[in-house]
Write an enzyme that holds these catalytic residues in place. Sequence first.
Site, PDB file in Angstrom:
ATOM      1  N   ASN A 269      46.847  39.469  43.276  1.00 16.69           N
ATOM      2  CA  ASN A 269      46.676  38.056  43.654  1.00 16.69           C
ATOM      3  C   ASN A 269      45.862  37.338  42.557  1.00 16.69           C
ATOM      4  O   ASN A 269      45.429  37.990  41.599  1.00 16.69           O
ATOM      5  CB  ASN A 269      45.969  38.008  45.020  1.00 16.69           C
ATOM      6  CG  ASN A 269      44.528  38.470  44.908  1.00 16.69           C
ATOM      7  OD1 ASN A 269      44.213  39.342  44.094  1.00 16.69           O
ATOM      8  ND2 ASN A 269      43.657  37.897  45.692  1.00 16.69           N
ATOM      9  N   PRO A 270      45.618  36.040  42.702  1.00 15.84           N
ATOM     10  CA  PRO A 270      44.977  35.289  41.600  1.00 15.84           C
ATOM     11  C   PRO A 270      43.618  35.787  41.130  1.00 15.84           C
ATOM     12  O   PRO A 270      43.319  35.682  39.943  1.00 15.84           O
ATOM     13  CB  PRO A 270      44.857  33.872  42.174  1.00 15.84           C
ATOM     14  CG  PRO A 270      45.985  33.769  43.123  1.00 15.84           C
ATOM     15  CD  PRO A 270      46.116  35.131  43.743  1.00 15.84           C
ATOM     16  N   CYS A 271      42.790  36.272  42.000  1.00 18.39           N
ATOM     17  CA  CYS A 271      41.465  36.697  41.485  1.00 18.39           C
ATOM     18  C   CYS A 271      41.384  38.186  41.204  1.00 18.39           C
ATOM     19  O   CYS A 271      40.311  38.726  40.880  1.00 18.39           O
ATOM     20  CB  CYS A 271      40.371  36.235  42.434  1.00 18.39           C
ATOM     21  SG  CYS A 271      40.412  34.449  42.680  1.00 18.39           S
ATOM     22  N   GLY A 272      42.487  38.921  41.352  1.00 14.22           N
ATOM     23  CA  GLY A 272      42.562  40.301  40.863  1.00 14.22           C
ATOM     24  C   GLY A 272      42.204  41.391  41.846  1.00 14.22           C
ATOM     25  O   GLY A 272      42.367  42.574  41.553  1.00 14.22           O
ATOM     26  N   GLU A 273      41.717  41.015  43.048  1.00 12.06           N
ATOM     27  CA  GLU A 273      41.203  42.048  43.947  1.00 12.06           C
ATOM     28  C   GLU A 273      42.282  42.681  44.834  1.00 12.06           C
ATOM     29  O   GLU A 273      42.029  43.689  45.477  1.00 12.06           O
ATOM     30  CB  GLU A 273      40.075  41.482  44.833  1.00 12.06           C
ATOM     31  CG  GLU A 273      40.492  40.461  45.888  1.00 12.06           C
ATOM     32  CD  GLU A 273      40.586  39.036  45.351  1.00 12.06           C
ATOM     33  OE1 GLU A 273      40.598  38.883  44.119  1.00 12.06           O
ATOM     34  OE2 GLU A 273      40.660  38.097  46.158  1.00 12.06           O
ATOM     35  N   THR A 419      34.862  35.616  47.569  1.00 16.31           N
ATOM     36  CA  THR A 419      34.209  34.833  48.636  1.00 16.31           C
ATOM     37  C   THR A 419      33.587  33.539  48.112  1.00 16.31           C
ATOM     38  O   THR A 419      32.486  33.160  48.525  1.00 16.31           O
ATOM     39  CB  THR A 419      33.140  35.651  49.421  1.00 16.31           C
ATOM     40  OG1 THR A 419      32.005  35.910  48.577  1.00 16.31           O
ATOM     41  CG2 THR A 419      33.681  36.960  49.941  1.00 16.31           C
ATOM     42  N   GLY A 420      34.346  32.872  47.225  1.00 17.74           N
ATOM     43  CA  GLY A 420      33.858  31.629  46.626  1.00 17.74           C
ATOM     44  C   GLY A 420      33.391  30.604  47.652  1.00 17.74           C
ATOM     45  O   GLY A 420      32.266  30.100  47.567  1.00 17.74           O
TER      46      GLY A 420
END
Length: 570
Positions: A269-273, A419-420
């Site tokens: 996914n976009p943030c890599g996790e 968790t931005g």
Amino acid sequence: MTISQNALTVLERRYFIKDEKGKATETPEDLFHRVANAIAESDRKYDFGAPVEKTAETFFNMMTRLEFLPNSPTLMNAGRPLGQLSACFVLPVEDSMEDIFEAIKQAALIHKSGGGTGFSFSRLRPQGSTVNSTGGVASGPISFMKVFNMATEAVKQGGTRRGANMGILRIDHPDILDFIDCKANNNEINNFNISVGLTEVFMNAAEKNTDYELIDPHTKKPVKKLNARMVFDRIVDAAWRNGEPGIIFLDRLNRDNIVPSQGEIESTNPCGEQPLLPFESCNLGSVNLAQMLKEQDGKQQFDWDKLAVTVQNAVHFLDNVIDANKYPLEKIDQVTKQTRKIGLGVMGWADSLLRMGIPYNSDEAIALGEKVMRFITKCGREESAKLAEKRGAFPLFAESILPKDQPQRNGTITTIAPTGTLSIIADCSSGVEPVFGYVYIRNIMDGTEMLEVNPILKAELLKRGLYSDGLMKRIAKEGTIAHMKELPEDLRRVFVSAHDISPEYHIRMQAAFQKGTDNAVSKTVNFPKDAAREDVARVYSLAFRLVCKGVTIYRDGSRAEQVLNIGKVI
Ligand code: UDP
């Protein structure tokens, strides 16, 4: 419930239901009731042994106590007509005009509903190769990424946030050098994070300083050789310049692919996790570790019983989300329900260390991080096994690589998200990141600024009679207290900020959490402005050795606009 002013601002702006004049018609309690009721409803399909109202109350309580929060799309959309609840999607991009533009359309639908999308562009034939039907030449993956980027720009996510994408290219794709530099200008392809998909073959070649082959994905034939170390250095150089590209280790993602029979994992996914198969989606949720402490022998310690119960309820919640979800595409509905992956993670890790008086950059913190995460995954699996008894194992369980003695409801249990926004709502430190600055200014996407004074430091300074406005201003200006000789030594050792922590400790912490996590860990390794390229290269090699699944780095000041600023006078 008690909620911070910052949390309320974020909720009002983006999460509450609004009337036609744009006025919020919900309170925080209303929101959590809406979400708890909608998600508890899934229990009706199965015999859960407790009335749905009881489940709803449990869910409501853990959210209003800020012990657990589901990812933003669930908070925004549960119990509402849109009903799309997942943050993470991966879509395939096949090598034909029809398929490329089909993927753009699918991504647009996902963005509109609040989700983020990841793609591998590795199947697209390289720039300059022939197009059979027209006799023309192909424009290559990067030119198509620009089209995806434009489409994203045009679609606002449910009127709340702009879509986010991950773009991956394999290290052996012929266009890899152009890809590495395609975000040299940060204004280009700005709705994408990009990562190079590294292989172990490549990493070994880079170590031995030998060549490796580039393969045309269309013909499957080697077309060229490059020196692996030269390419590795190009990645390091680009990341050193402005933080992109990141790297992911494809073989590792696939070693943890629980259903190899369904194909390879090629993107996150976009943030890599969250590595996913094409058309898979995943919903995330995070336990706030800062709420999992109790006082024992005059000291703050983890309350393992409370953590276990919270994890059980969180797994129940996230499994229910899979059924309550209204998927943006029929195919995603089907593929997601084959493996029923969930991604339970943590936030408030740095805050809990502060409360316990343990420095983030200490062996004690590294060991405790691994212990906490292993515990969460263990409790999560036990709960998933219990759910499997009542609801059945996930449909592909029999052909999965999971041990067969304990059927699982969910193919994966744990993922550590950034968790931005959740951490703002829960008023805690984000994910497993250290505290970035103790007094700082946060730039919110629409240009407004919010002042943050870390409440744990504030309380500690007040307790010791050391708090003053002058001191706060100095901390805001200098970004760290580590060098403030007039403050007690123990305070300076414990209240470390991201830049007091060496890149090696950042990676060691990521690796410690990765050991206990099924999917991956979102983490940024912060470097000071004067860090050298060799420092970045060393961290990449260390991450490879410590079995991380990917790395994202950021060197202070290397982008014109950064989300968090330290050293800014208020
Ligand atoms: N995400 C997205 N758009 C955004 C922020 C996040 O699509 O503006 C997705 C993306 O897949 C990311 C995931 O949500 O990896 C989790 O991000 P985060 O934990 O920061 O989200 P939160 O739930 O806190 O809003």
